[in-house]
Design an enzyme around this catalytic site. Structure first.
Site, PDB file in Angstrom:
ATOM      1  N   GLY A   1       0.806  -1.220   0.000  1.00 15.20           N
ATOM      2  CA  GLY A   1       0.000   0.000   0.000  1.00 15.20           C
ATOM      3  C   GLY A   1       0.834   1.262   0.000  1.00 15.20           C
TER       4      GLY A   1
ATOM      5  N   ASN B   1       1.399   3.433  -2.342  1.00 18.51           N
ATOM      6  CA  ASN B   1       1.119   4.467  -3.344  1.00 18.51           C
ATOM      7  C   ASN B   1       0.385   5.669  -2.764  1.00 18.51           C
ATOM      8  OD1 ASN B   1      -1.050   2.436  -3.223  1.00 18.51           O
ATOM      9  ND2 ASN B   1      -2.117   3.858  -4.572  1.00 18.51           N
TER      10      ASN B   1
ATOM     11  N   TYR C   1     -13.587  -3.266  11.637  1.00 23.76           N
ATOM     12  CA  TYR C   1     -12.269  -2.634  11.513  1.00 23.76           C
ATOM     13  C   TYR C   1     -11.469  -2.860  12.791  1.00 23.76           C
ATOM     14  CZ  TYR C   1      -8.698   0.959  10.674  1.00 23.76           C
ATOM     15  OH  TYR C   1      -7.505   1.622  10.493  1.00 23.76           O
TER      16      TYR C   1
ATOM     17  N   GLY D   1      -0.823   7.967   1.163  1.00 26.15           N
ATOM     18  CA  GLY D   1      -0.827   8.116   2.621  1.00 26.15           C
ATOM     19  C   GLY D   1       0.495   7.805   3.289  1.00 26.15           C
TER      20      GLY D   1
END
Length: 308
Positions: free
Chosen positions: A21, A23, A164, A25
């Site tokens: 991940g 790409n 979550y 933040g």
């Protein structure tokens, strides 16, 4: 610990880093910082175009490879084609609060992506990892509980926040049990965790309506810090002199923001029995196992420790 900044990231020349991940933040900031310090950084991303666009903004040696954590065949393909040694594996990718969706294997999307995808990836790559595995957790683990009777929300009415929370509690239990197993295997690799506090990233851009959602978003924007600040705990957990099973997060406002420091985790995130039970369940769900021999078992280590 003294306040840790980007300038404190040590030289990384000669090291290979894999970041999921990467790409957007926090992952993007982490990747950029490590590439700038000389690492070869592999952006393991679901969307190749977005990955290439992010890599184009980074100084240093970057590569983009396809990885969809919500599809175990993609995880296996990534691991199968990645044959070189890895110094740092950073399990950063995550998604939060989607409507009920399922992974390719039928897992609830948050549990399947945030936990099971990274669980499988780590076990498949572990024989090549030389230094440490860093897993990015969340303050949401505080509201999490592991429901072993319904890990994938097939019996209960789906609720995004508790789902979550479960996925992020699972991340910390994974870090705990991975540390225990690495230690038992006599490995020098360590397992650490970090959380960003509340950072203004794409995860925060979830759509929602209603007064409560708008109020929460307004509150969060008041207490959050930047993705740059949010990435510092990950960089600290990845590069500083920390013990195995360390957990790093911001030091102010109950962990919402601030400089990296040892973070608080709930007793349930350190529960060894729950961690083992979750590990066993995760092995069954993903059909992957811990690849290193235990120091206490008789096995020929040749193929387990060999770097291809």
């Amino acid at each position: 610990m003294a306040s840790f900044t980007f300038a404190d990231v040590p030289p990384m020349t000669g090291r290979t880093v894999v970041i999921t991940g990467a790409n957007s933040g926090i992952g993007r900031v982490t990747a950029s910082a490590l590439a700038q310090r000389g690492a070869r950084v592999v952006l393991a991303v679901r969307n190749q175009d977005k990955g290439l666009a992010a890599a184009a903004t980074m100084a240093g040696h970057t590569e983009v490879r396809s990885l969809d954590l919500a599809d175990l065949s993609s995880v296996r393909e990534f691991a199968h084609t990645f044959t070189e040694p890895i110094d740092l594996l950073i399990n950063n990718a995550g998604l939060s609060l989607p409507p009920l969706e399922r992974t390719a294997e039928g897992f609830e999307l948050q549990f399947g992506t945030n936990h099971l995808g990274h669980f499988a990836l780590t076990n498949l790559l572990l024989p090549q990892v030389r230094e440490r595995v860093v897993t990015v957790g969340s303050l949401a683990h505080l509201i999490g509980s592991i429901d072993f009777t319904d890990l994938n929300w097939q019996r209960r009415r789906y609720r995004a926040y508790p789902a979550y929370g479960q996925s992020k509690l699972a991340n910390l239990l994974f870090v705990h049990e991975l540390h225990r197993r690495l230690t038992a295997a006599g490995s020098s690799v360590i397992s650490t965790a970090a959380h960003p506090g509340i950072a203004t990233t794409n995860l925060m851009n979830a759509d929602g309506r209603g007064l409560r959602f708008r109020a929460e978003k307004a509150l969060i924007s008041r207490v959050s810090h930047t993705a740059e600040a949010g990435a510092l705990p990950t960089l600290y957990a990845a590069t500083a002199d920390v013990p195995g099973n360390a957990y790093v997060g911001p030091d102010r406002l109950l962990g919402l923001r601030g400089a990296p420091a040892p973070a608080r985790r709930t007793a349930k995130a350190r529960d060894t029995d729950t961690a083992r039970r979750l590990w066993d369940a995760s092995e069954q769900l993903t059909d992957t196992t811990f690849p290193l021999p235990s120091a206490s078992t008789e096995r020929t280590p040749a193929h387990d420790t060999h770097h291809h």
